[in-house]
Write an enzyme that holds these catalytic residues in place. Sequence first.
Site: not given
Ligand SMILES: Cc1cc2nc3c(=O)[nH]c(=O)nc-3n(C[C@H](O)[C@H](O)[C@H](O)COP(=O)(O)OP(=O)(O)OC[C@H]3O[C@@H](n4cnc5c(N)ncnc54)[C@H](O)[C@@H]3O)c2cc1C
Length: 395
Positions: A124, A126-127, A242, A380-382
């Site tokens: 996937q 996406y990120s 998902e 994320s759960n937030e």
């Molecule tokens: C083990 C693992 C596997 C993964 N696998 C995949 C994959 O296969 N493909 C893929 O595309 N992605 C994958 N991901 C990525 C995952 O979807 C992202 O890590 C996730 O969406 C959070 O984005 P970020 O890491 O950029 O954190 P950020 O977006 O930078 O967030 C950092 C913190 O701020 C909080 N936050 C951010 N914005 C807000 C808001 N508006 N309100 C409240 N709180 C907020 C978040 O909850 C988090 O606690 C994976 C992640 C992990 C940890």
Amino acid sequence: MDVDFTPEDNAFRDEVRRFIKENYPKHLVGADRADISKEDFLAWQKILHTKGWVAPSWPVEYGGTGWTVTQKYIFNEESAHFGTIAPLPFGVQMLGPVIYTFGNQQQKDQVLPGILSGETWWCQGYSEPGAGSDLASLKTKAVRDGDTYVVNGHKMWTTLAQYADWMFCLVRTAKTEKRQNGISFLLIDMQTPGITVRPIITIDGSHEVNEVFLEDVRVPAANLVGEQDKGWTIAKFLLGNERSGIAGVARSKKAIDRLRDIARGELEDGAPLLDSGDFSRKIAALEVDLTALEYTELRTLAAESKGQGPGPESSILKIKGTEIQQRITELTMEAVGNYASPWVPQMDAGDNYLAIGPEASHGASQTYFNTRKTSIYGGSNEIQRNIIAKMVLGL
Ligand SMILES: Cc1cc2nc3c(=O)[nH]c(=O)nc-3n(C[C@H](O)[C@H](O)[C@H](O)COP(=O)(O)OP(=O)(O)OC[C@H]3O[C@@H](n4cnc5c(N)ncnc54)[C@H](O)[C@@H]3O)c2cc1C
């Protein structure tokens, strides 16, 4: 919603149980997902494929089983009870429904069979480093050049990309005021020149996630799913599927049973930990939450059987399911106490060293650390709480 089992349902349960017992590869019984090879990952999926049981939630015309909601529930329960390695979610749970809902006939013919058989391993894309929660800020760019797109960018946290044959990828195809409007959904062959996969080793010591770099990667325009610049709807649809899959209710039930066994064997002041009011209260609270979640999941499944896709309720399943998974690993650490500290991997039959502590403590800390991911991935759960506030509560 009627949740009583009919005699037919019970006969179906017996059939599933017998099939798993007789056909699940012996060497994978009790295996930890983190330690197995690509072939082992796919071994059970291939057996399920021969039986026609890989994708119970797909429509029959595309390879689904045609089971009722109850039968799907029973199949999940029995699989979790036995501890089978589930088919890869990236294909079966995420991309498959996208292709049969939004793809053209050629894409259906080319993509769906490989997902079912396990021959094509999908990851996937996406990120990105600057686009996780705020996914619409993604910058990986695809520029149309004749009948190909030229893709440049950097994907992040790509789970098991080291094994992947293909990646479904969100790319920016237009710079529009509303960022969601310029995103497209592309299928990219991982063998295409210009793709580099770099491992990220996580806190539990495993290699599960990666960075993927794309430099002038040429992708046939025929690999665009849906319309150019309209991929956001597809992206959200996929995320709904998902999230529903992350809840893992049946597997948490099994994990609570194991936790209870551990607490029965561990002593506190000379008596089994399970008899301690404090610890058994914690297990009981977990079970109450899990039962509530189970009924929410059943309601979602019942709605799906009437053709309603998972909506924002999948965020509730995601939050509660992952919180329960994390609480189980926390209580396991608490139950085994100091023995959770040594870095002891789960033992294999051929290992000729003595691990420290009871068997239940082996791998407990790795599992605890690894499970921190569940409240982050899939959104994320937030962010899920924000979705519930907006879409469910209308705040
Ligand atoms: C083990 C693992 C596997 C993964 N696998 C995949 C994959 O296969 N493909 C893929 O595309 N992605 C994958 N991901 C990525 C995952 O979807 C992202 O890590 C996730 O969406 C959070 O984005 P970020 O890491 O950029 O954190 P950020 O977006 O930078 O967030 C950092 C913190 O701020 C909080 N936050 C951010 N914005 C807000 C808001 N508006 N309100 C409240 N709180 C907020 C978040 O909850 C988090 O606690 C994976 C992640 C992990 C940890």
